[in-house]
Design a protein around this motif. Structure first.
Motif, PDB file in Angstrom:
ATOM      1  N   HIS A 630       0.821  -1.213   0.000  1.00  0.00           N
ATOM      2  CA  HIS A 630       0.000   0.000   0.000  1.00  0.00           C
ATOM      3  C   HIS A 630       0.855   1.263   0.000  1.00  0.00           C
ATOM      4  CE1 HIS A 630      -3.093  -2.871   1.411  1.00  0.00           C
ATOM      5  NE2 HIS A 630      -2.110  -3.333   2.157  1.00  0.00           N
ATOM      6  N   CYS A 631       0.277   2.344  -0.523  1.00  0.00           N
ATOM      7  CA  CYS A 631       0.898   3.675  -0.436  1.00  0.00           C
ATOM      8  C   CYS A 631       0.216   4.540   0.619  1.00  0.00           C
ATOM      9  CB  CYS A 631       0.830   4.385  -1.794  1.00  0.00           C
ATOM     10  SG  CYS A 631       1.823   3.610  -3.069  1.00  0.00           S
ATOM     11  N   VAL A 632      -0.764   4.009   1.318  1.00  0.00           N
ATOM     12  CA  VAL A 632      -1.517   4.731   2.341  1.00  0.00           C
ATOM     13  C   VAL A 632      -1.404   3.985   3.660  1.00  0.00           C
ATOM     14  CG1 VAL A 632      -3.812   5.538   3.049  1.00  0.00           C
ATOM     15  CG2 VAL A 632      -3.129   5.671   0.635  1.00  0.00           C
ATOM     16  N   GLU A 633      -0.989   4.710   4.699  1.00  0.00           N
ATOM     17  CA  GLU A 633      -0.815   4.097   6.019  1.00  0.00           C
ATOM     18  C   GLU A 633      -2.165   3.844   6.694  1.00  0.00           C
ATOM     19  OE1 GLU A 633       1.693   3.027   7.739  1.00  0.00           O
ATOM     20  OE2 GLU A 633       3.518   3.948   6.948  1.00  0.00           O
ATOM     21  N   PRO A 634      -2.289   2.746   7.455  1.00  0.00           N
ATOM     22  CA  PRO A 634      -3.451   2.579   8.326  1.00  0.00           C
ATOM     23  C   PRO A 634      -3.270   3.459   9.563  1.00  0.00           C
ATOM     24  CG  PRO A 634      -1.941   0.762   8.654  1.00  0.00           C
ATOM     25  CD  PRO A 634      -1.347   1.617   7.548  1.00  0.00           C
ATOM     26  N   PRO A 635      -4.354   3.784  10.269  1.00  0.00           N
ATOM     27  CA  PRO A 635      -4.236   4.674  11.444  1.00  0.00           C
ATOM     28  C   PRO A 635      -3.763   3.933  12.688  1.00  0.00           C
ATOM     29  CG  PRO A 635      -6.524   4.081  11.090  1.00  0.00           C
ATOM     30  CD  PRO A 635      -5.761   3.446   9.966  1.00  0.00           C
ATOM     31  N   VAL A 636      -2.486   3.508  12.679  1.00  0.00           N
ATOM     32  CA  VAL A 636      -1.963   2.700  13.792  1.00  0.00           C
ATOM     33  C   VAL A 636      -0.631   3.211  14.319  1.00  0.00           C
ATOM     34  CG1 VAL A 636      -3.141   0.615  13.001  1.00  0.00           C
ATOM     35  CG2 VAL A 636      -0.813   1.077  12.208  1.00  0.00           C
TER      36      VAL A 636
END
Length: 685
Positions: A630-636
């Protein structure tokens, strides 16, 4: 007389004593070491990490400068010229996005908060720490994804059951698929007519959706690889039902219930399996049984395919039942004559998001235009007379643009209303399912009326369109490459280095559609074959990657394979729930090799994921042992433990992890390197 202690002094000593006891107790659920993310230094570290991540977010100007689709650029400038905001304007207006939200350390579940984790306040009012808050937020997102795709599955399975009961007058076009699946489930098919079988299959799949008491999840038992079932059982993550896991997820994350982040993450994995086998697999089965698996076809794609002078109808959303009837009615002589009576040349259907992708290779002439993020740009052409919106990925902002161009918007689900839209839908209890044809006739009639009342609306259509080859399914791939053995041979010889399933949403955090294209370019150049479906497939459709001419983008060995077999470099497999098609092909090739899926040179890429369903989709593939990229981080980022769980911890248990790099080309390089590592382990050239 002894001096009384101030209450704050007593409280302080009590906390100190409790902390002292915990340090000496044999408890392993908490880590009080200096590296724990609840210390002051680590709180500052995650804030710095989020601040750096936020700097990578795209701006509207970045999109204008770097979008790979010139039609997108023209429509963005057109919308700016006429004063209509788009998703890109609103994304810029939201900056800077909340650091606590991006890190996942904001909790508003109860009314004692909202609470956020900082160096000053390392615990919420209830005592929840960063690990727990981040894990609970992530689980609720996963549960929402299960509910969304699960609702999609429920509507399809209810339609299947209503056909079996005679309440819904639609033919079953996928009888071969029906009988094949029934055999896999152990449902006797001899002497059974298709409607009776459809009813039995619907009951089994609906039980997996809604079972309240612990029992076998029949879809997993029938269709999952034995190797995976063994692992999931050992990890104790086999779900009871989709409803149960969503119910339990919200129960666990409620105030004062489950306080162990590891327990929360176990439920996260259960939600992933429920999402996969009910939200995706059951949806795909039901759709294919009712409407057929579709066929290989070619389709015009992109905004330039819009036609002036026609009654132009766009379908947007995910549910196929009413859409199928709308398209059928719109193609009848009665309604074509009615359109011509009102001055139109005919009736033309277009698609946004998954309703389109499910329809385009089943019905002739449904033209794909855009994914959900680009919907406002399509409306901004002024060319659409009627917009049929059902559920999911239908942004409320489309109503503002529709009003500007007098486009009639119709909503068709009790679950999804839009202020100002007309509503022609099944009711909450589906008591009017018998009125499907009446609803479709009313909607097509409204389109013709809208066409007649919009003749003064200016139309602006950027002249960009291509032809795409579509309709790849596990069935027709297995037919072209019997038993998947020729595909396996191409992989073993290195003619195809690996296969990547590229799917997911679009996200304005990255340059719109650029990440998908950049990753695809690098993979193809390194002789890696791509499967695609869902919103991420639109840039690949629009820019020629799904055309046979697109083989020129591939490296020499892959290009030769594609040319020899008259194929495009990206195989388009349909809507979001058609991930099942890719996973079936993955499993078929692995089965031909006698190798576990997790050990094959496969990857799952969702460069621009943005919603809860996207979180679950990548998790589903990791549950099968396939890494996700992915190029988008999860909110973690607020919890080192939860972030490690996603990005490192499941390597040992599931054989796969989540990998994130905001640079698409660097992400592609990582995919390529990992595929080559897998090949080396297999001893392949």
């Amino acid at each position: 007389m002894a001096k009384e202690k101030h209450p704050s002094e007593t409280t302080h000593k009590h906390h100190h004593d409790c902390h002292h006891v915990h340090e000496h107790a044999d408890w392993h659920t908490h880590d009080h070491s200096p590296s724990h993310p609840h210390t002051h230094g680590d709180v500052r570290d995650y804030m710095n990490a989020v601040a750096e991540y936020r700097k990578t977010f795209a701006s509207k100007q970045d999109v204008l400068d770097h979008t790979p689709d010139p039609a997108v650029r023209e429509m963005m400038l057109r919308m700016e010229q006429i004063g209509c905001d788009t998703v890109f304007d609103r994304f810029d207006q939201q900056k800077p996005q909340c650091s606590f939200g991006l890190a996942g350390v904001c909790c508003k579940f109860c009314n004692m908060g909202p609470c956020k984790i900082t160096a000053k306040s390392p615990r919420g009012v209830c005592g929840a720490d960063a690990d727990l808050i981040v894990a609970r937020n992530l689980l609720r997102s996963a549960a929402a994804g299960v509910a969304q795709h699960g609702a999609h599955a429920r509507e399809i399975l209810l339609s299947l059951k209503f056909i079996a009961q005679g309440r819904l007058n639609l033919p079953l076009l996928g009888e071969e698929k029906l009988r094949t699946v029934c055999k896999a489930f152990g449902i006797e098919t001899r002497g059974q007519n298709s409607k009776r079988l459809a009813g039995k299959l619907a009951d089994v799949l609906l039980a997996d959706l809604s079972r309240p008491t612990p029992d076998t999840y029949e879809t997993i038992k029938a269709l999952a690889p034995a190797e995976r079932q063994k692992i999931w059982k050992e990890l104790d993550i086999l779900p009871i039902s989709a409803y149960n896991e969503v119910f339990d997820a919200y129960h666990r994350t409620g105030v004062g219930t489950d306080g162990d982040w590891q327990s929360i993450m176990k439920q996260f994995l259960r939600c992933g399996l429920a999402f996969c086998f009910t939200g995706v697999v059951a949806s795909n089965i039901g759709t294919d049984v009712m409407f057929g698996t579709g066929h290989r076809a070619t389709s015009k794609v992109n905004i330039g395919a819009l036609k002036k002078g026609y009654v132009n109808i766009a379908v947007h959303g995910h549910l196929p039942t009413l859409v199928s009837e709308i398209v059928r009615i719109g193609h009848t002589r009665e309604f074509l004559d009615l359109a011509k009576k009102h001055g139109a040349k005919g009736i033309q259907f277009y698609g946004i998001c998954c309703s389109c992708l499910a329809a385009m290779y089943r019905y002739e002439g449904v033209i794909p235009l855009s994914n959900a993020v680009g919907a406002e740009l399509v409306l901004g052409t002024g060319a659409l007379d009627l917009w049929v919106a059902d559920v999911q990925d239908v942004y409320p902002a489309i109503m503002d643009v529709a009003r500007c161009f007098k486009t009639t918007v119709v909503t068709t689900s009790d679950s999804a209303r839009l202020p100002g839209a007309e509503h022609y839908a099944y009711d909450h209890h589906h008591s009017n399912i018998e009125d499907t044809e009446k609803l479709a006739r009313k909607i097509v009639t409204r389109a013709i009326e809208s066409f007649a009342s919009r003749r003064d609306v200016p139309v602006f259509i950027p002249a960009y369109e291509v032809t795409a080859d579509i309709g790849f399914t596990a069935e027709n791939i297995a037919e072209q490459f019997p038993g998947y053995k020729p595909l396996l041979s191409a992989l073993q010889s290195g003619q195809i280095r690996g296969i990547v399933n590229m799917v997911g949403c679009s996200n304005p955090r990255v340059v719109y559609e650029r990440a998908v294209v950049d990753v695809a370019d690098e993979l193809l150049r390194h002789n890696i074959l791509i499967f695609t479906n869902g919103c991420a497939s639109f840039p690949l459709l629009k820019l020629g990657y799904c055309s046979k001419k697109g083989a020129a983008r591939a490296g020499s060995s892959l290009r030769q394979f594609l040319t020899d077999n008259d194929l495009p470099p990206v195989w388009h497999m349909g809507e979001c729930v058609d991930n099942t098609r890719a996973s079936t092909v993955f499993g078929g090739i692995a089965g031909a090799a006698g190798i576990a899926i997790k050990d094959m040179p496969y990857a799952f890429a969702s460069p621009e994921w943005s919603n809860e369903k996207g979180l679950d989709a990548s998790l589903a593939f990791r549950l099968f042992g396939i890494d996700s990229y992915h190029c988008v981080e999860p909110p973690v980022q607020g919890s080192a433990h939860v972030e490690d769980f996603l990005k490192k911890g499941t390597a040992a248990t599931l054989g796969a992890v989540m990998k994130v790099n905001t640079d698409p080309k660097a992400l592609a390089a990582q995919i390529i390197a990992d595929i080559e590592t897998q090949r080396k382990k297999l001893g392949w050239k």
